[in-house]
Structures are given as structure tokens and as C-alpha cells.
Design an enzyme around this catalytic site. Sequence first.
Site, short mmCIF file in Angstrom:
data_model
loop_
_atom_site.label_atom_id
_atom_site.label_comp_id
_atom_site.label_asym_id
_atom_site.label_seq_id
_atom_site.Cartn_x
_atom_site.Cartn_y
_atom_site.Cartn_z
N GLU A 69 -2.46 -9.27 -9.17
CA GLU A 69 -1.61 -8.49 -8.26
C GLU A 69 -1.85 -7.00 -8.46
O GLU A 69 -1.92 -6.54 -9.60
CB GLU A 69 -0.15 -8.86 -8.59
CG GLU A 69 0.84 -8.02 -7.88
CD GLU A 69 2.27 -8.56 -7.94
OE1 GLU A 69 2.51 -9.61 -8.57
OE2 GLU A 69 3.13 -7.90 -7.35
N LEU A 82 3.87 -3.37 -20.12
CA LEU A 82 2.66 -4.20 -20.10
C LEU A 82 1.60 -3.58 -21.00
O LEU A 82 1.48 -2.35 -21.05
CB LEU A 82 2.09 -4.28 -18.68
CG LEU A 82 2.84 -5.11 -17.66
CD1 LEU A 82 2.18 -4.97 -16.30
CD2 LEU A 82 2.87 -6.58 -18.07
N CYS A 88 -13.80 40.15 4.27
CA CYS A 88 -14.51 38.87 4.18
C CYS A 88 -15.55 38.96 3.05
O CYS A 88 -16.34 39.91 3.01
CB CYS A 88 -15.21 38.59 5.52
SG CYS A 88 -16.35 37.20 5.43
N LYS A 99 -1.35 -12.18 -14.73
CA LYS A 99 -0.33 -12.95 -15.46
C LYS A 99 -0.76 -14.40 -15.53
O LYS A 99 -1.23 -14.95 -14.52
CB LYS A 99 1.02 -12.86 -14.72
CG LYS A 99 1.62 -11.47 -14.76
CD LYS A 99 2.90 -11.38 -13.96
CE LYS A 99 3.39 -9.95 -14.00
NZ LYS A 99 4.41 -9.66 -13.01
N ASP A 108 18.26 -0.71 17.71
CA ASP A 108 19.34 0.30 17.64
C ASP A 108 20.56 -0.14 18.43
O ASP A 108 21.70 0.10 18.04
CB ASP A 108 18.85 1.66 18.20
CG ASP A 108 17.75 2.24 17.32
OD1 ASP A 108 17.60 1.78 16.18
OD2 ASP A 108 17.03 3.13 17.80
N CYS A 164 -11.38 35.64 8.58
CA CYS A 164 -12.33 36.74 8.69
C CYS A 164 -12.36 37.12 10.17
O CYS A 164 -12.44 36.26 11.04
CB CYS A 164 -13.70 36.25 8.22
SG CYS A 164 -15.05 37.22 8.87
N CYS A 210 -19.22 38.81 5.20
CA CYS A 210 -19.68 39.84 6.14
C CYS A 210 -18.91 41.15 5.99
O CYS A 210 -19.18 42.11 6.70
CB CYS A 210 -19.60 39.33 7.57
SG CYS A 210 -17.92 39.23 8.19
N CYS A 239 -20.39 37.11 11.38
CA CYS A 239 -20.24 36.60 10.01
C CYS A 239 -21.19 35.42 9.81
O CYS A 239 -21.07 34.39 10.47
CB CYS A 239 -18.80 36.16 9.76
SG CYS A 239 -18.59 35.48 8.12
N ASP A 281 12.21 -0.71 19.00
CA ASP A 281 13.21 -0.02 18.17
C ASP A 281 14.52 0.17 18.93
O ASP A 281 15.61 0.06 18.36
CB ASP A 281 12.69 1.36 17.75
CG ASP A 281 11.52 1.24 16.79
OD1 ASP A 281 11.17 0.09 16.44
OD2 ASP A 281 10.95 2.28 16.43
N TYR A 290 8.08 -8.44 -8.18
CA TYR A 290 6.96 -9.03 -8.92
C TYR A 290 7.34 -10.00 -10.02
O TYR A 290 6.47 -10.66 -10.57
CB TYR A 290 6.00 -7.97 -9.45
CG TYR A 290 6.57 -6.92 -10.39
CD1 TYR A 290 7.17 -7.25 -11.60
CD2 TYR A 290 6.45 -5.57 -10.06
CE1 TYR A 290 7.65 -6.27 -12.45
CE2 TYR A 290 6.93 -4.59 -10.90
CZ TYR A 290 7.53 -4.94 -12.10
OH TYR A 290 8.00 -3.98 -12.94
N ARG A 313 14.55 0.95 -14.95
CA ARG A 313 14.12 0.33 -16.20
C ARG A 313 14.67 1.13 -17.39
O ARG A 313 15.06 0.55 -18.40
CB ARG A 313 12.59 0.29 -16.22
CG ARG A 313 12.03 -0.26 -17.47
CD ARG A 313 10.50 -0.32 -17.41
NE ARG A 313 10.00 -0.84 -18.65
CZ ARG A 313 9.83 -0.11 -19.74
NH1 ARG A 313 10.10 1.18 -19.73
NH2 ARG A 313 9.37 -0.67 -20.85
N ASP A 348 2.05 2.13 -7.96
CA ASP A 348 2.42 3.31 -8.73
C ASP A 348 3.78 3.80 -8.26
O ASP A 348 3.88 4.61 -7.34
CB ASP A 348 1.34 4.38 -8.51
CG ASP A 348 1.23 5.31 -9.68
OD1 ASP A 348 2.01 5.11 -10.64
OD2 ASP A 348 0.38 6.21 -9.63
N LYS A 394 -6.37 -1.13 -15.92
CA LYS A 394 -6.14 0.13 -15.22
C LYS A 394 -7.39 0.59 -14.45
O LYS A 394 -8.51 0.37 -14.88
CB LYS A 394 -5.74 1.22 -16.24
CG LYS A 394 -4.50 0.93 -17.04
CD LYS A 394 -3.28 0.69 -16.20
CE LYS A 394 -2.68 1.94 -15.62
NZ LYS A 394 -1.72 2.63 -16.44
N LYS A 434 -1.15 -3.20 -9.13
CA LYS A 434 -0.04 -2.54 -9.84
C LYS A 434 0.33 -1.29 -9.05
O LYS A 434 -0.44 -0.32 -9.01
CB LYS A 434 -0.48 -2.18 -11.26
CG LYS A 434 0.65 -1.68 -12.12
CD LYS A 434 0.20 -1.61 -13.57
CE LYS A 434 1.33 -1.21 -14.48
NZ LYS A 434 1.89 0.09 -14.18
N GLU A 445 15.95 -1.65 21.10
CA GLU A 445 16.75 -2.87 21.14
C GLU A 445 17.45 -3.08 19.78
O GLU A 445 18.63 -3.45 19.72
CB GLU A 445 15.83 -4.05 21.47
CG GLU A 445 16.47 -5.42 21.48
CD GLU A 445 17.55 -5.59 22.54
OE1 GLU A 445 17.71 -4.69 23.37
OE2 GLU A 445 18.24 -6.63 22.50
#
Length: 677
Positions: free
Chosen positions: A117, A86, A412, A294, A40, A430, A415, A436, A36, A229, A140, A121, A318, A119, A38
Site C-alpha cells: 500500500e 513503522l 537587466c 504488511k 445542494d 527587463c 542588456c 535584449c 452538484d 489503513y 497519534r 504523506d 521509503k 504510504k 442537485e
Amino acid sequence: MADVSSAAYEEAMALHEQLNYHSHQYYVLDDPVIPDAEYDRLMRRLQELEAQHPSLKTVDSPTQRVGGAPLSGFKTVVHDVPMLSLDNAFSDEELLDFNRRITDRLKSKEPLTYVCEPKLDGVAVSLLYLDGLLVRGATRGDGATGEDITENVRTIHSIPLKLQTSLPPSVLEVRGEIYLPLAGFEKLNDEARKVGEKLFVNPRNAAAGSLRQLDSKITATRPLEMAAYSLGQMKGVDQPQTHFETLMLLKRWGFLVNPHVEVADNIESCLSYYAKMADIRDQLPCDIDGIVYKVNDLALQQRLGFVARAPRWAIARKFPAQEEMTQLLDVEFQVGRTGVVTPVARLAPVFVGGVTVSNATLHNQDEVTRLGIKVGDTVIVRRAGDVIPKVVSVVLEKRPANARDIVFPDHCPVCHSPVERVEGEAVTRCSGGLICSAQRKEAIKHFASRKALDIEGLGDKLVEQLVDQGLVSSVDDLYHLQLEQLAGLERMGPKSAQNLLSALSASRETTLPRFLYSLGIREVGEATARSLAHHFGSLESLCSSTLEELREVSDVGPVVAHFVHEFFQQPNNLEVISRLRQAGVRWSDIEVQDQQSLPLSGETWVLTGAMESMGRAEAKEKLQHLGAKVAGSVSVKTSCVVIGADAGSKLTKAKELGIRLLDEAAFIELLRAHGEL
Ligand code: I6G
């Protein structure tokens, strides 16, 4: 570019190329080539050049991912090609019906080939590229019009600002899903929790909320990703013949395409793909809610066309929902091993995440306050994978008039000792300690558990009976149980009683890491117990260690050091250990090697690709035990690279540099030779 010398221009273009390459390796292929620091350094150099020559700051510059000035609102975007939805299938039968319907419609004699593929979320988006440059990102929306979120999508590193091709299409509209990987979601919520901000309910809401920010600098702090996709439109280059080729083309142009995409030669293979993904769903780095199928052949897709707002050539099968609505009937309070009093929601049974759920943890008082939950409320319950079900939100509109507040007990429930809330902690405890019985039961269950002393046959119900009947009050009492006492217990015949005695006897022979873990010291999990055992070698040496010495153990911070130290200062705990030893519990000490003389000390190792026999974290820990440093990228300083399946550019780089390589079998052999397996 009046302000730019040709040397500065050339350097900036070279930096674009390098930064784009490394960003693609890191964010799209998950296979960084350079450290990282390098990366940066390269980025800072480009920022410097752009500050000196402002005209170098072009829209596709890798520096432009940090977000710009806040907007006053989002503009509306009219989608040239509508973004469809879909159709769904909720069973294998519905998927088979879909296949039958379209096979008949096409009058096809051959089985249809599909692309399968996961799906994701997340949030569906459309990205517009003109002559290879990203010019617009849109949500969308209702499918016909969405919102212009260009500034926000520019901050997402897996979205190319410029296509990786010298012959880009004149117009390209790519569609895909922006989502938040689970690790990023947890991190975001951890940070929100620390500063007392509202938590996100799930990764999808967090992704949607992050994209809805008018200030793209905020979006830039969210670790969002996008998987491409499909195409909306493409002009100026030849169209591929299949959907799979389209995805591969997008991949070559720099997009992240889901690595689990597969071609299935018939609908039966689609069913097996679903079963396979359902199996590994919980191990994936992000939430998926189903599988999209598909038709692969684009000419057939065209012949099939659309019904209403959905394509006839695709369907989403699903998975069982991971969130459902139910009612909170009551709240009970459970006492755990360390005395933590946890509110547990008793719910009207609901089928969620593939099982019927009737209990869910409410964690602590802060969580109850955050949710603003009352008994009688309608709530959303989430169960993802094997994770304990959780109440994620309350449906306030459905609150009944007689909903009642959740009142935390001041004593508690087991006890009756007073409960206390330690400053700086979210939990209530507790104060009864070992008087206890709830705490004692949990401590014994932990002692007997698989990763501790692994006492087969000593299940939760049996521990509860043993404590309730006064036969066991401390873990060492287990080793004095008699056959007649056990045989008299509920659901225990002489045979199972004898088996339990044999299991108890076998458990006496243990290892130091297991024994330390079994003691149930706060914050000491399996890995910490192993580190402590390897560092100190013997219980005596650990018991007499100072706080400073404890802090020298890898992965032990001030909090863990404090709990370990405090545990061994308590005479009660030392007595229990002594009684366990008198009862015959034993282990061998571990030979402590000073860090310098460990077999791999001074070496730097790199792990790449997936291993079958263990996860990366475990392999890393074992290498560290042997004295090696484990790095994330290959360089001239690397001593050895362990290569698992599908190893990528780290392997190529290691070969280039002539670094020693070990395959999984050789790595396992090495661990065995050094007693790590
Ligand atoms: O909502 C969607 C999720 C995933 C999709 C989709 C998809 O493919 C993996 N594909 C299409 C064609 C549409 N929605 C309309």
C-alpha cells in the site's frame, strides 16, 4: 422527537440516506452520480427540516460537516491500543532482509503473502465508532496519548459519520492517514497568496495545520481526505482472517481505502510493486513517501508480534526524500522570453527527489520577501517528480553572522536596460524587448520547441551560439542560415549542419495552431493557440479581430484577449510574421464552422473511466471543438457516454437510462473521422 411529525422524520432519514450515498460517490469513489446543484438542493431541504424540527439535527446528520463553535483547546485522548510506528527499509536489500527475518522466525516453508500500500504523506489518526456512530477522532500524538480532534474530523467528507451497515460492531477503532491532495494544496496556497497570507510549505504541513485548528469551521474549508489503513480494535463482529479482507470490510462500511492496495504473493512481487509505484509516484493525486508492506495473514501477524514500538509484521520501504537541507551559495538573475527577471538560487549540491540539485528558482521579489531568505542561509529544498526544484523554507537557527541580503538588480543583467515592476504583477521585467539578447534567445528556443515548429537538432546551446555570434537575431533569420555558417559552429560538423538545414526546411510546413503557439504570445499556451486557430480559421482573421471577438473564443478571458490583441497591433510582430511567410513558412487555414453547425453541437457528452490514449482534459477539449458540451454526470439530457477502463456508476446509470455508449476505440475513430486526431 416530540417536535417531529413522522412524515418529517421519514423525509429526513431518506435525505440522510441519499446525501450519504452521493457524498460517498463523490468523495470516496470519485464518481459523482448527480450534479452538484442537485446535491445542494437535497442538503438545503434537510437543513430546512432540521431548522423546523431541531431534534432531527443528530450528530450523524450530513448537515453536521460544516464545523461547530470554536474550542478553547484540545482535550487529551489516551489510546486504548497504542498507535505504533513503522520500521523503515531504505533499499531492496533491507526489504529482503525483513522478509528473511520474519520467514525464519515463522519457520515458514512457503513464501509470505503481503499487502502492499502506498504510504501517504499526511497525519496519522484514530477514529472511534460506537454502535456504528463516529464518536471521537484523535491524533497519534506520541502513540500513547494524542489530541481530541473530533470536531475537525467530522468536517472531512470521506470519513463516514455513520458506518454503512445495519449490523455495526459495538466498538470500532479505525486508523488511517488524513492528507491533503496536491490539487487542494495548490488551491489553498493560491488563495493564501491572493490575500497575502503565509503559504504552506507542503501538503503534509497544510494537513497538520488544518487539523490543529480550534475553529472547525476553518477545517471545513480545507479539502482534506482520509484513507483508512488498519484497525485499532473491533468488538461485536467476527474478525476477518486477513489484512486485505479487513481493508475490504472498511471499504464496504464507507471508508476510503487507497485504490492502489494490492496483495503480493511473495517478496519479489513486493519489489515489483515498489518499482511500479515509484514510476507513477509523480502522477498520483497526493504525495506518498514510500510503500508499506504488511503480512496479510492476521494469525501470522499475531505470532510475529511487536518489537519496541513497531510491529514485526510490517515495514515501510521509503522513496528517496523529496525535501533536503542545503546551503544557499549565491543568487543569480535570469531573463526569460517575456523579459521576466527570475532570481535563481545557486545551492550546495544536494541529492533530493532522486537527483542532484544545485539550482532552484526563487520565483520573484515577493517570494524572496516571503521566505525571508539571505545568501549563506541553510534552506529546505523540495523536488517532487519532474517539477522544478523549489526552496520552501529557511532554517533561521542556522543563519550565519555574515548572511547577506538578496538585492534585485535595477538594470537587466544581460542588456542593461532598466528593469520595471508592472503594477499588479509580482514579477520584474527587463524593458529591453528584442534588443535584449536573453529575450531573443528564449523566443527562438520557444519557436523551435517540440510543440511549436519542432525544429529537430536546434537545441538551447546552439541557439545561444547563433545569437551570440550574430547569425540569428530574430526567428525568421533561422531560415536564411547557410551550411558553411553552421558547420563553423562549436560541436557542429558538416553532417549535423546539413541535418539541421533539412530540419529547418521540414519545419516550414506547419499548422496554424502550432504557428500561433510558436509566436510566444503572452499567456497563449498550446491549448489556447488551438482554440484561437479553430475559432478564427486563418491568421488574417485573427489579426484583424477585436477584443470583443477574442473574448468569444472558449477559454479566452480578458487578460489573454488583451495580450493577443496587443501582439497583433505591434508592427514589429507583423513584420516578423511577414518575413517568416516570405521564407516559406506555411500552413493551411482551418474551415470555420459556426457553433451551430459543428458535428456534435447541441449534444451533451460525459466521460467516465480512464482512457489509455489521452487524458480527460484532452478528450474534453476535442469534444468541445466538435461542438459538444461536456458534463460531469449522467442525466436524461446526456447524448452519449465515453467509457474508459474501470468505469463505475456513471456507466450503470447510462445503461439504466438507455444512453448511447462509446468505448475508447469507437471514440478515437469518431475523433479521427472529424479530423481531431
Ligand atoms: O504510519 C503508517 C502509514 C501507513 C502506518 C501504517 C500504514 O499503513 C498503510 N500501518 C501501520 C500498522 C502503522 N503505521 C503502525
